[in-house]
Design an enzyme around this catalytic site. Structure first.
Site, PDB file in Angstrom:
ATOM      1  N   ASN A  42       0.845  -1.207   0.000  1.00 18.11           N
ATOM      2  CA  ASN A  42       0.000   0.000   0.000  1.00 18.11           C
ATOM      3  C   ASN A  42       0.875   1.250   0.000  1.00 18.11           C
ATOM      4  OD1 ASN A  42      -2.585   1.222   0.027  1.00 18.11           O
ATOM      5  ND2 ASN A  42      -2.415   1.633   2.220  1.00 18.11           N
ATOM      6  N   LYS A  91      -5.256  -1.992   6.954  1.00 17.10           N
ATOM      7  CA  LYS A  91      -6.038  -1.145   7.880  1.00 17.10           C
ATOM      8  C   LYS A  91      -7.466  -0.844   7.426  1.00 17.10           C
ATOM      9  CE  LYS A  91      -4.468   3.129   5.745  1.00 17.10           C
ATOM     10  NZ  LYS A  91      -4.057   4.501   5.864  1.00 17.10           N
ATOM     11  N   SER A 131      -4.551   1.341  17.834  1.00 16.77           N
ATOM     12  CA  SER A 131      -5.615   2.230  17.367  1.00 16.77           C
ATOM     13  C   SER A 131      -6.667   2.415  18.448  1.00 16.77           C
ATOM     14  CB  SER A 131      -6.267   1.597  16.140  1.00 16.77           C
ATOM     15  OG  SER A 131      -7.452   2.264  15.819  1.00 16.77           O
ATOM     16  N   TYR A 155     -10.430  -5.992  11.942  1.00 16.97           N
ATOM     17  CA  TYR A 155      -9.245  -5.118  11.975  1.00 16.97           C
ATOM     18  C   TYR A 155      -8.918  -4.750  13.426  1.00 16.97           C
ATOM     19  CZ  TYR A 155      -6.625  -0.735  11.941  1.00 16.97           C
ATOM     20  OH  TYR A 155      -5.709   0.257  12.216  1.00 16.97           O
ATOM     21  N   LYS A 159      -5.587  -5.615  16.214  1.00 14.82           N
ATOM     22  CA  LYS A 159      -4.824  -4.688  17.066  1.00 14.82           C
ATOM     23  C   LYS A 159      -4.855  -5.160  18.521  1.00 14.82           C
ATOM     24  CE  LYS A 159      -3.569  -1.790  13.881  1.00 14.82           C
ATOM     25  NZ  LYS A 159      -2.184  -1.797  13.436  1.00 14.82           N
ATOM     26  N   ASN A 205     -11.830   7.172   3.942  1.00 15.24           N
ATOM     27  CA  ASN A 205     -11.734   8.089   5.088  1.00 15.24           C
ATOM     28  C   ASN A 205     -12.147   9.504   4.702  1.00 15.24           C
ATOM     29  OD1 ASN A 205      -9.038   6.095   5.735  1.00 15.24           O
ATOM     30  ND2 ASN A 205     -10.643   6.317   7.251  1.00 15.24           N
ATOM     31  N   LEU A 206     -12.552  10.247   5.741  1.00 18.56           N
ATOM     32  CA  LEU A 206     -13.140  11.562   5.510  1.00 18.56           C
ATOM     33  C   LEU A 206     -12.177  12.545   4.829  1.00 18.56           C
ATOM     34  CD1 LEU A 206     -15.512  13.505   5.938  1.00 18.56           C
ATOM     35  CD2 LEU A 206     -14.565  14.009   8.208  1.00 18.56           C
TER      36      LEU A 206
HETATM   37  P1  NAD Z   1      -0.391   2.707   5.268  1.00 20.98           P
HETATM   38  O1  NAD Z   1      -1.146   1.638   4.552  1.00 20.98           O
HETATM   39  O2  NAD Z   1      -0.154   3.989   4.569  1.00 20.98           O
HETATM   40  O3  NAD Z   1       1.018   2.129   5.777  1.00 20.98           O
HETATM   41  C1  NAD Z   1       1.232   0.769   6.077  1.00 20.98           C
HETATM   42  C2  NAD Z   1       2.450   0.327   5.281  1.00 20.98           C
HETATM   43  O4  NAD Z   1       2.745  -1.028   5.588  1.00 20.98           O
HETATM   44  C3  NAD Z   1       2.245   0.398   3.758  1.00 20.98           C
HETATM   45  O5  NAD Z   1       3.301   1.140   3.195  1.00 20.98           O
HETATM   46  C4  NAD Z   1       2.255  -1.056   3.304  1.00 20.98           C
HETATM   47  O6  NAD Z   1       2.812  -1.209   2.007  1.00 20.98           O
HETATM   48  C5  NAD Z   1       3.087  -1.714   4.389  1.00 20.98           C
HETATM   49  N1  NAD Z   1       2.780  -3.133   4.641  1.00 20.98           N
HETATM   50  C6  NAD Z   1       1.574  -3.719   4.803  1.00 20.98           C
HETATM   51  N2  NAD Z   1       1.716  -5.025   5.068  1.00 20.98           N
HETATM   52  C7  NAD Z   1       3.066  -5.269   5.085  1.00 20.98           C
HETATM   53  C8  NAD Z   1       3.837  -6.436   5.317  1.00 20.98           C
HETATM   54  N3  NAD Z   1       3.272  -7.621   5.578  1.00 20.98           N
HETATM   55  N4  NAD Z   1       5.186  -6.327   5.261  1.00 20.98           N
HETATM   56  C9  NAD Z   1       5.775  -5.135   4.999  1.00 20.98           C
HETATM   57  N5  NAD Z   1       5.089  -4.007   4.770  1.00 20.98           N
HETATM   58  C10 NAD Z   1       3.738  -4.077   4.822  1.00 20.98           C
HETATM   59  O7  NAD Z   1      -1.152   2.965   6.640  1.00 20.98           O
HETATM   60  P2  NAD Z   1      -0.903   4.081   7.749  1.00 20.98           P
HETATM   61  O8  NAD Z   1      -2.125   4.926   7.797  1.00 20.98           O
HETATM   62  O9  NAD Z   1       0.416   4.695   7.607  1.00 20.98           O
HETATM   63  O10 NAD Z   1      -0.951   3.164   9.053  1.00 20.98           O
HETATM   64  C11 NAD Z   1       0.220   2.672   9.682  1.00 20.98           C
HETATM   65  C12 NAD Z   1      -0.178   1.825  10.882  1.00 20.98           C
HETATM   66  O11 NAD Z   1      -0.959   2.623  11.774  1.00 20.98           O
HETATM   67  C13 NAD Z   1      -1.023   0.603  10.526  1.00 20.98           C
HETATM   68  O12 NAD Z   1      -0.618  -0.470  11.352  1.00 20.98           O
HETATM   69  C14 NAD Z   1      -2.422   1.043  10.883  1.00 20.98           C
HETATM   70  O13 NAD Z   1      -3.255  -0.053  11.236  1.00 20.98           O
HETATM   71  C15 NAD Z   1      -2.171   1.950  12.081  1.00 20.98           C
HETATM   72  N6  NAD Z   1      -3.228   2.951  12.295  1.00 20.98           N
HETATM   73  C16 NAD Z   1      -3.573   3.797  11.271  1.00 20.98           C
HETATM   74  C17 NAD Z   1      -4.603   4.723  11.460  1.00 20.98           C
HETATM   75  C18 NAD Z   1      -5.033   5.628  10.340  1.00 20.98           C
HETATM   76  O14 NAD Z   1      -6.147   6.174  10.428  1.00 20.98           O
HETATM   77  N7  NAD Z   1      -4.228   5.880   9.314  1.00 20.98           N
HETATM   78  C19 NAD Z   1      -5.261   4.785  12.711  1.00 20.98           C
HETATM   79  C20 NAD Z   1      -4.867   3.917  13.728  1.00 20.98           C
HETATM   80  C21 NAD Z   1      -3.846   2.993  13.517  1.00 20.98           C
HETATM   81  N1  UDP Z   2     -17.337  10.175   7.094  1.00 22.57           N
HETATM   82  C1  UDP Z   2     -18.298  10.762   6.273  1.00 22.57           C
HETATM   83  N2  UDP Z   2     -18.162  10.637   4.916  1.00 22.57           N
HETATM   84  C2  UDP Z   2     -17.121   9.964   4.338  1.00 22.57           C
HETATM   85  C3  UDP Z   2     -16.137   9.384   5.191  1.00 22.57           C
HETATM   86  C4  UDP Z   2     -16.290   9.494   6.565  1.00 22.57           C
HETATM   87  O1  UDP Z   2     -19.257  11.374   6.743  1.00 22.57           O
HETATM   88  O2  UDP Z   2     -17.068   9.873   3.095  1.00 22.57           O
HETATM   89  C5  UDP Z   2     -17.456  10.333   8.567  1.00 22.57           C
HETATM   90  C6  UDP Z   2     -17.551   9.022   9.338  1.00 22.57           C
HETATM   91  O3  UDP Z   2     -18.908   8.606   9.415  1.00 22.57           O
HETATM   92  C7  UDP Z   2     -16.945   9.420  10.702  1.00 22.57           C
HETATM   93  C8  UDP Z   2     -15.892  10.474  10.324  1.00 22.57           C
HETATM   94  O4  UDP Z   2     -16.267  10.949   9.022  1.00 22.57           O
HETATM   95  O5  UDP Z   2     -17.930  10.068  11.491  1.00 22.57           O
HETATM   96  C9  UDP Z   2     -14.465   9.909  10.271  1.00 22.57           C
HETATM   97  O6  UDP Z   2     -14.454   8.761   9.418  1.00 22.57           O
HETATM   98  P1  UDP Z   2     -13.114   8.103   8.913  1.00 22.57           P
HETATM   99  O7  UDP Z   2     -13.493   6.982   7.981  1.00 22.57           O
HETATM  100  O8  UDP Z   2     -12.194   9.153   8.368  1.00 22.57           O
HETATM  101  O9  UDP Z   2     -12.419   7.533  10.224  1.00 22.57           O
HETATM  102  P2  UDP Z   2     -12.960   6.506  11.345  1.00 22.57           P
HETATM  103  O10 UDP Z   2     -13.228   7.328  12.549  1.00 22.57           O
HETATM  104  O11 UDP Z   2     -14.149   5.813  10.802  1.00 22.57           O
HETATM  105  O12 UDP Z   2     -11.795   5.614  11.553  1.00 22.57           O
END
Ligand code: NAD
Ligand code: UDP
Length: 346
Positions: A42, A91, A131, A155, A159, A205-206
């Site tokens: 990704n 994710k 998360s 998912y 975690k 995502n929003l």
């Molecule tokens: P992202 O997808 O941009 O980054 C994850 C990276 O991991 C990617 O570059 C992907 O190519 C790599 N990857 C996936 N599986 C792999 C594997 N088996 N081996 C090696 N590389 C692998 O996502 P992000 O938003 O940067 O999230 C990073 C971490 O934070 C994730 O663990 C995610 O679950 C956690 N997280 C993200 C959010 C969010 O909203 N973005 C919120 C809470 C937790």
């Molecule tokens: N949301 C929305 N329209 C979209 C995407 C998300 O109204 O196209 C809302 C969603 O219902 C939540 C907030 O935006 O209330 C954040 O959503 P997101 O998917 O970014 O993150 P989440 O909190 O679900 O991890």
């Protein structure tokens, strides 16, 4: 004249992803030597060039899967790694319900293989991307770290399982120093406009959705639920600037060092959030101000599995990590728009 100690080396798994790439910059700036590993599931290799363009420094990069224990062990030993920040994983909540086994394989299997490789290489400082989803339906708000956990989708369960594995591991061998960071909603981009959140296809995502509506690439934002019992009827979340989040990882790694707050504690969970909840419509309005573009929206039904409202109690991070989120919702929107505009320019 005193000689500065050599920089410590940290491995970022998933280091070319959204949060990993921002954290690579923050750690580099803080004086760490940063090694990146990613299987590109990704992420794009182009991110590596952008990190190098921003810093003027090379980042050792390994295209590898964290489930490939031998490959990871070789990187840890070959690069002299002292600590690991584990971002790699999948994710997407909807995808995790459709294909739970691939999520348990990649996320839980990946963490176990990585930890085994670390033990074999004698590396025992670990920061994990957890998360806020692990809290499930709020029993009270804000969520503090003592709030009961109850993941509501596969998912989230990955975690939670990984946190439990980390707790068992820390209890089994007190040489481990482990911090599980529970992120709230990361948004925004680095000031350079060169890296940011750039999902493939239609965003779930929003913020990425709003960015594309403002740019005219998507027509209208669907606001999922306008009748929640919240300040304006729309969902409320704790948005955190990704650069603040990146700095939170620097603070966590530093706190894991001997003599520091987490240096005496084998395992801690810590919220990384701002402590403030913003509604969907507040974010839309802030984005319109920051971009000077309209963001047309329409009311749509609630999205399955969404919670009405949640936000963090951030004081544990402040006490233990000496870190708190500083950047405003306006800054999150402005940096997202700068990244979007820069992408459009190619
Ligand atoms: P992202 O997808 O941009 O980054 C994850 C990276 O991991 C990617 O570059 C992907 O190519 C790599 N990857 C996936 N599986 C792999 C594997 N088996 N081996 C090696 N590389 C692998 O996502 P992000 O938003 O940067 O999230 C990073 C971490 O934070 C994730 O663990 C995610 O679950 C956690 N997280 C993200 C959010 C969010 O909203 N973005 C919120 C809470 C937790
Ligand atoms: N949301 C929305 N329209 C979209 C995407 C998300 O109204 O196209 C809302 C969603 O219902 C939540 C907030 O935006 O209330 C954040 O959503 P997101 O998917 O970014 O993150 P989440 O909190 O679900 O991890």
């Amino acid at each position: 004249m005193s000689i500065a100690p050599p920089p410590k080396t940290v491995l970022l798994t998933g280091g070319l992803g959204y949060i990993g790439s921002h954290t690579a910059l923050a750690l580099h700036e803080a004086g760490w030597r940063v090694v990146l590993l990613d299987n590109l599931a990704n992420a794009s290799r182009a991110v590596l060039g952008r990190l190098e363009a921003i810093t003027g420094a090379p980042f050792p990069f390994y295209e590898a899967d964290v489930r490939d224990r031998a490959a990871v062990e070789a990187v840890l030993k070959g690069e002299g790694v002292q600590a690991v920040v584990h971002f790699a994983g999948a994710k997407a909540v909807g995808e995790s319900s459709a294909d739970p086994l691939s999520y348990f394989d990649n996320n839980v299997g990946g963490a176990v293989a990585l930890l085994q490789a670390m033990a074999a290489a004698n590396v025992r400082q670990f920061v994990f991307s957890s998360s806020a989803t692990v809290y499930g339906t709020p029993k009270y708000l804000p969520y503090d770290e003592a709030h009961p956990t109850a993941a509501i989708n596969p998912y989230g369960r990955t975690k939670l399982h990984i946190e439990e594995i980390l707790q068992d591991l820390a209890a089994s061998d007190d040489r481990w120093r482990i911090a599980a960071l529970r992120y709230f909603n990361p948004v925004g981009a680095h000031d350079s406009g060169l890296i940011g959140d750039d999902p493939n296809g239609i965003p779930n995502n929003l913020m990425p959705y709003v960015m594309r509506v403002a740019a005219g690439q998507l027509e209208v934002l669907s606001v999922f639920g306008t009748d929640y019992d919240t300040k304006d009827g729309t969902g409320v979340r704790d948005y955190i600037h990704v650069v603040d989040l990146a700095e939170g990882h620097v603070a966590a790694l530093e706190a894991l060092q001997p003599g520091r707050a987490l240096g005496e504690s084998p395992f801690e969970v810590v919220n990384l959030g701002s402590g403030v909840g913003h509604s969907v419509l507040e974010l839309v309005k802030a984005f319109e101000r920051a971009s000077n573009r309209p963001v047309p929206w329409k009311a749509a039904p609630r999205r399955a599995g969404d919670l009405p409202e949640y936000f963090a109690e951030p004081s544990k991070a402040k006490a233990l990590l000496k870190w708190e989120a500083k950047r405003s919702l306006e800054a999150m929107c402005a940096s997202s728009w700068a990244f979007q505009s820069r992408q459009a320019e190619g």
